[in-house]
Motif scaffolding. Structure first.
Motif, PDB file in Angstrom:
ATOM      1  N   GLU A 103       2.071 -10.730  -8.994  1.00  0.00           N
ATOM      2  CA  GLU A 103       2.805 -10.347 -10.288  1.00  0.00           C
ATOM      3  C   GLU A 103       2.945 -11.543 -11.250  1.00  0.00           C
ATOM      4  OE1 GLU A 103       5.970 -11.475  -7.057  1.00  0.00           O
ATOM      5  OE2 GLU A 103       4.223  -9.973  -7.132  1.00  0.00           O
ATOM      6  N   ASN A 104       2.513 -12.828 -10.576  1.00  0.00           N
ATOM      7  CA  ASN A 104       2.606 -13.888 -11.534  1.00  0.00           C
ATOM      8  C   ASN A 104       1.136 -14.465 -12.130  1.00  0.00           C
ATOM      9  OD1 ASN A 104       5.708 -14.203 -11.156  1.00  0.00           O
ATOM     10  ND2 ASN A 104       5.388 -15.172  -9.248  1.00  0.00           N
ATOM     11  N   GLY A 105       0.227 -13.580 -11.437  1.00  0.00           N
ATOM     12  CA  GLY A 105      -1.183 -13.949 -12.218  1.00  0.00           C
ATOM     13  C   GLY A 105      -1.678 -14.852 -11.281  1.00  0.00           C
ATOM     14  N   ASN A 106      -1.151 -15.153 -10.029  1.00  0.00           N
ATOM     15  CA  ASN A 106      -1.759 -16.136  -9.142  1.00  0.00           C
ATOM     16  C   ASN A 106      -2.762 -15.328  -8.093  1.00  0.00           C
ATOM     17  OD1 ASN A 106      -0.455 -18.377 -10.351  1.00  0.00           O
ATOM     18  ND2 ASN A 106       1.300 -17.867  -9.149  1.00  0.00           N
ATOM     19  N   LEU A 107      -3.950 -16.010  -7.668  1.00  0.00           N
ATOM     20  CA  LEU A 107      -4.843 -15.513  -6.803  1.00  0.00           C
ATOM     21  C   LEU A 107      -3.976 -15.589  -5.237  1.00  0.00           C
ATOM     22  CD1 LEU A 107      -8.362 -16.913  -7.698  1.00  0.00           C
ATOM     23  CD2 LEU A 107      -7.212 -14.064  -7.676  1.00  0.00           C
ATOM     24  N   THR A 108      -4.038 -14.584  -4.490  1.00  0.00           N
ATOM     25  CA  THR A 108      -3.645 -14.554  -3.139  1.00  0.00           C
ATOM     26  C   THR A 108      -4.534 -13.834  -2.377  1.00  0.00           C
ATOM     27  OG1 THR A 108      -1.748 -14.084  -1.918  1.00  0.00           O
ATOM     28  CG2 THR A 108      -2.053 -12.740  -3.804  1.00  0.00           C
ATOM     29  N   SER A 109      -4.327 -14.225  -0.884  1.00  0.00           N
ATOM     30  CA  SER A 109      -5.211 -13.303   0.106  1.00  0.00           C
ATOM     31  C   SER A 109      -4.468 -12.336   0.639  1.00  0.00           C
ATOM     32  CB  SER A 109      -5.614 -14.412   1.093  1.00  0.00           C
ATOM     33  OG  SER A 109      -4.595 -14.869   1.740  1.00  0.00           O
ATOM     34  N   THR A 110      -3.331 -12.075   0.375  1.00  0.00           N
ATOM     35  CA  THR A 110      -2.589 -10.760   0.804  1.00  0.00           C
ATOM     36  C   THR A 110      -2.416  -9.957  -0.486  1.00  0.00           C
ATOM     37  OG1 THR A 110      -0.625 -11.793   0.293  1.00  0.00           O
ATOM     38  CG2 THR A 110      -0.950 -12.244   2.532  1.00  0.00           C
ATOM     39  N   PRO A 111      -2.523  -8.332   0.257  1.00  0.00           N
ATOM     40  CA  PRO A 111      -2.281  -7.456  -0.968  1.00  0.00           C
ATOM     41  C   PRO A 111      -1.056  -7.410  -1.396  1.00  0.00           C
ATOM     42  CG  PRO A 111      -2.697  -6.555   1.387  1.00  0.00           C
ATOM     43  CD  PRO A 111      -2.850  -8.121   1.521  1.00  0.00           C
ATOM     44  N   PRO A 112      -0.722  -6.760  -2.601  1.00  0.00           N
ATOM     45  CA  PRO A 112       0.510  -6.759  -3.177  1.00  0.00           C
ATOM     46  C   PRO A 112       1.343  -5.764  -2.535  1.00  0.00           C
ATOM     47  CG  PRO A 112      -1.062  -5.690  -4.646  1.00  0.00           C
ATOM     48  CD  PRO A 112      -1.779  -6.457  -3.534  1.00  0.00           C
ATOM     49  N   ASP A 113       2.705  -5.975  -2.575  1.00  0.00           N
ATOM     50  CA  ASP A 113       3.824  -5.103  -1.863  1.00  0.00           C
ATOM     51  C   ASP A 113       3.707  -3.807  -2.917  1.00  0.00           C
ATOM     52  OD1 ASP A 113       5.637  -3.904  -0.519  1.00  0.00           O
ATOM     53  OD2 ASP A 113       7.252  -5.448  -0.888  1.00  0.00           O
ATOM     54  N   MET A 114       3.368  -2.752  -2.428  1.00  0.00           N
ATOM     55  CA  MET A 114       3.405  -1.689  -3.132  1.00  0.00           C
ATOM     56  C   MET A 114       4.866  -0.784  -3.495  1.00  0.00           C
ATOM     57  SD  MET A 114       0.364  -1.363  -3.967  1.00  0.00           S
ATOM     58  CE  MET A 114      -0.254   0.090  -4.556  1.00  0.00           C
ATOM     59  N   ARG A 115       5.898  -1.436  -2.835  1.00  0.00           N
ATOM     60  CA  ARG A 115       7.327  -1.011  -3.145  1.00  0.00           C
ATOM     61  C   ARG A 115       7.809  -1.654  -4.235  1.00  0.00           C
ATOM     62  NH1 ARG A 115       9.865  -3.060   2.239  1.00  0.00           N
ATOM     63  NH2 ARG A 115       8.065  -4.356   1.912  1.00  0.00           N
ATOM     64  N   ASN A 116       7.144  -2.724  -4.768  1.00  0.00           N
ATOM     65  CA  ASN A 116       7.641  -3.250  -6.078  1.00  0.00           C
ATOM     66  C   ASN A 116       6.761  -3.016  -7.335  1.00  0.00           C
ATOM     67  OD1 ASN A 116       9.610  -4.826  -4.400  1.00  0.00           O
ATOM     68  ND2 ASN A 116       8.436  -6.356  -4.352  1.00  0.00           N
ATOM     69  N   ARG A 117       6.084  -2.057  -7.137  1.00  0.00           N
ATOM     70  CA  ARG A 117       5.113  -1.529  -8.019  1.00  0.00           C
ATOM     71  C   ARG A 117       5.988  -0.863  -9.533  1.00  0.00           C
ATOM     72  NH1 ARG A 117       0.364   2.582  -6.813  1.00  0.00           N
ATOM     73  NH2 ARG A 117      -0.215   3.205  -9.219  1.00  0.00           N
ATOM     74  N   LYS A 118       5.502  -1.080 -10.648  1.00  0.00           N
ATOM     75  CA  LYS A 118       6.089  -0.529 -11.708  1.00  0.00           C
ATOM     76  C   LYS A 118       5.138   0.601 -12.428  1.00  0.00           C
ATOM     77  CE  LYS A 118       8.872  -4.557 -12.583  1.00  0.00           C
ATOM     78  NZ  LYS A 118       9.088  -5.781 -13.491  1.00  0.00           N
ATOM     79  N   GLU A 119       5.743   1.594 -12.805  1.00  0.00           N
ATOM     80  CA  GLU A 119       4.641   2.496 -13.383  1.00  0.00           C
ATOM     81  C   GLU A 119       4.635   2.089 -14.871  1.00  0.00           C
ATOM     82  OE1 GLU A 119       2.627   4.885 -12.393  1.00  0.00           O
ATOM     83  OE2 GLU A 119       3.528   4.524 -10.250  1.00  0.00           O
ATOM     84  N   ILE A 120       3.336   2.122 -15.711  1.00  0.00           N
ATOM     85  CA  ILE A 120       3.457   1.739 -16.941  1.00  0.00           C
ATOM     86  C   ILE A 120       2.714   2.901 -17.612  1.00  0.00           C
ATOM     87  CG2 ILE A 120       2.061   0.401 -18.581  1.00  0.00           C
ATOM     88  CD1 ILE A 120       1.991  -1.744 -16.391  1.00  0.00           C
ATOM     89  N   ASN A 121       3.452   3.379 -18.793  1.00  0.00           N
ATOM     90  CA  ASN A 121       2.952   4.367 -19.691  1.00  0.00           C
ATOM     91  C   ASN A 121       1.810   4.115 -20.499  1.00  0.00           C
ATOM     92  OD1 ASN A 121       2.463   6.709 -21.131  1.00  0.00           O
ATOM     93  ND2 ASN A 121       4.648   6.733 -21.759  1.00  0.00           N
ATOM     94  N   PRO A 122       0.548   4.655 -20.381  1.00  0.00           N
ATOM     95  CA  PRO A 122      -0.538   4.232 -20.985  1.00  0.00           C
ATOM     96  C   PRO A 122      -0.472   4.239 -22.559  1.00  0.00           C
ATOM     97  CG  PRO A 122      -1.162   5.780 -19.498  1.00  0.00           C
ATOM     98  CD  PRO A 122       0.077   5.687 -19.267  1.00  0.00           C
ATOM     99  N   ASP A 123       0.556   4.982 -22.980  1.00  0.00           N
ATOM    100  CA  ASP A 123       0.824   5.047 -24.417  1.00  0.00           C
ATOM    101  C   ASP A 123       1.469   4.162 -24.776  1.00  0.00           C
ATOM    102  OD1 ASP A 123      -0.487   7.840 -24.478  1.00  0.00           O
ATOM    103  OD2 ASP A 123       1.436   8.863 -24.047  1.00  0.00           O
ATOM    104  N   ASP A 124       2.361   3.260 -24.074  1.00  0.00           N
ATOM    105  CA  ASP A 124       3.044   2.211 -24.509  1.00  0.00           C
ATOM    106  C   ASP A 124       2.263   0.888 -24.488  1.00  0.00           C
ATOM    107  OD1 ASP A 124       5.367   3.404 -24.328  1.00  0.00           O
ATOM    108  OD2 ASP A 124       5.878   2.959 -22.297  1.00  0.00           O
TER     109      ASP A 124
END
Length: 146
Positions: free
Chosen positions: A47-68
């Motif tokens: 989420e900070n834009g850094n490369l990592t070898s572990t996949p992101p945690d999907m529980r902290n995922r935020k939905e973004i409205n494409p119209d925004d």
């Protein structure tokens, strides 16, 4: 016919080069990185834009409205060219002063050549804000009658 010493040395050097080359080819074949698993080649961005070898945690995922999502430059908001303010400082001898803008509370430089009527300190005026080489200045200044 017998061979000279230098010919024997040259043949030994060529044989050594050939053997080294064959050894390098064999090493490349054994250390081949082809055929790695897909997981070994994946990289993720956190989420900070850094490369990592572990996949992101999907529980902290935020939905973004494409119209925004705004594409392109921000809209330019037209300002009212006529502003009002108070003469904060005026040096009549030197011919310049500063006006405090009522709206933004910023001090704008002005030159006496931009005055329509003579002014003094604490006079209420109307003016237009203009961009100059040294920043913003007040131009077309008119004194407001009380």
């Amino acid at each position: 016919m017998s061979e000279s010493f230098s010919k024997k040395e040259n043949q030994k050097k060529r044989a050594k080069k050939k053997q080294d080359k064959a050894q390098k080819i064999e090493e490349r074949k054994t250390n081949n990185n082809k055929g790695k698993a897909m997981e070994d080649m994946m990289a993720y961005i956190d989420e900070n834009g850094n490369l990592t070898s572990t996949p992101p945690d999907m529980r902290n995922r935020k939905e973004i409205n494409p119209d925004d999502i705004r594409l392109g430059a921000a809209a330019i908001i037209e300002e009212d060219p006529q502003r009002s303010g108070i003469v904060a400082v005026y040096n009549e001898a030197k011919g310049f002063g500063f006006i405090t803008d009522d709206e933004t509370r910023e001090d704008l430089f002005f030159h006496s050549s931009q005055l329509a009527q003579p002014v003094k300190q604490r006079d209420r005026v109307t003016f237009e804000k203009e961009k100059t080489a040294r920043g913003f200045s007040a131009v077309r200044i008119n004194k407001v009658s009380k």
